[in-house]
Design an enzyme around this catalytic site. Structure first.
Site, PDB file in Angstrom:
ATOM      1  N   GLY A 164       0.775  -1.377   0.209  1.00  0.00           N
ATOM      2  CA  GLY A 164      -0.068   0.155   0.000  1.00  0.00           C
ATOM      3  C   GLY A 164       0.805   1.334  -0.166  1.00  0.00           C
ATOM      4  O   GLY A 164       0.240   2.238   0.100  1.00  0.00           O
ATOM      5  N   HIS A 165       2.121   1.171  -0.365  1.00  0.00           N
ATOM      6  CA  HIS A 165       2.951   2.179  -0.136  1.00  0.00           C
ATOM      7  C   HIS A 165       3.846   2.274  -1.167  1.00  0.00           C
ATOM      8  O   HIS A 165       5.241   2.162  -0.859  1.00  0.00           O
ATOM      9  CB  HIS A 165       3.675   2.352   1.224  1.00  0.00           C
ATOM     10  CG  HIS A 165       4.228   3.668   1.594  1.00  0.00           C
ATOM     11  ND1 HIS A 165       5.684   4.189   1.270  1.00  0.00           N
ATOM     12  CD2 HIS A 165       3.650   4.855   2.305  1.00  0.00           C
ATOM     13  CE1 HIS A 165       5.695   5.361   1.817  1.00  0.00           C
ATOM     14  NE2 HIS A 165       4.531   5.673   2.433  1.00  0.00           N
ATOM     15  N   PHE A 166       3.650   2.787  -2.313  1.00  0.00           N
ATOM     16  CA  PHE A 166       2.302   3.065  -3.191  1.00  0.00           C
ATOM     17  C   PHE A 166       2.249   2.140  -4.067  1.00  0.00           C
ATOM     18  O   PHE A 166       3.180   1.660  -4.715  1.00  0.00           O
ATOM     19  CB  PHE A 166       2.650   4.436  -3.432  1.00  0.00           C
ATOM     20  CG  PHE A 166       2.692   5.601  -2.483  1.00  0.00           C
ATOM     21  CD1 PHE A 166       1.732   5.776  -1.394  1.00  0.00           C
ATOM     22  CD2 PHE A 166       3.876   6.129  -2.066  1.00  0.00           C
ATOM     23  CE1 PHE A 166       1.828   6.603  -0.600  1.00  0.00           C
ATOM     24  CE2 PHE A 166       4.037   6.972  -1.330  1.00  0.00           C
ATOM     25  CZ  PHE A 166       3.079   7.471  -0.480  1.00  0.00           C
TER      26      PHE A 166
END
Length: 147
Positions: free
Chosen positions: A50-52
């Site tokens: 999720g990053h990124f």
């Protein structure tokens, strides 16, 4: 005396485990004085989910954490040969002057350099730098307390 540590020794000395163990190898350590450690950053790191998604970047807070774990190894390795060192705790107290100079991405190897700049009683202050190659990625001063 300068020493190196492999992943098995690191795992005995730090309370962290996957996915939060952020030091892969110690190239050189002068116990209680300084350390040079490595963190290999791979695309399989759980934080990249999720990053990124389309532009994976290692979170700055985890770069700081890798510096803190390296610093902890520097002071607990002062008791090398004493297996009880793995039971010794070092608590993060504060961070000063944190700066991020470049992004860290999958495929990079972080070289973490930490030096003790002040020690009084159970409190220790470190000057930390993280590099990718010869390029400075991050720097900070970390204050910790040994328990």
């Amino acid at each position: 005396m300068t020493m190196a540590l492999d992943h098995k020794q690191i795992m005995r000395m730090l309370p962290h485990s996957y996915p939060f163990l952020l030091v892969d190898r110690v190239l050189e350590c002068i116990p209680g004085k300084s350390i040079v450690a490595l963190k290999n950053v791979t695309f399989n790191e759980p934080f990249f989910v999720g990053h990124f998604r389309d532009n994976p970047v290692m979170p700055g807070v985890l770069i700081i954490e890798s510096m803190a774990q390296s610093s902890m190894l520097c002071v607990v390795s002062d008791r090398e040969g004493d297996e009880a060192s793995g039971n010794r705790s070092v608590y993060f107290m504060s961070i000063d002057g944190a700066k991020f100079r470049r992004v860290v991405v999958p495929g990079d190897t972080l070289t973490i350099k930490s030096a003790v700049i002040h020690m009084r009683g159970t409190t220790c202050k470190f000057q930390c730098h993280a590099y990718v190659g010869d390029e400075l990625a991050s720097e900070a001063q970390i204050l910790a307390m040994m328990g």
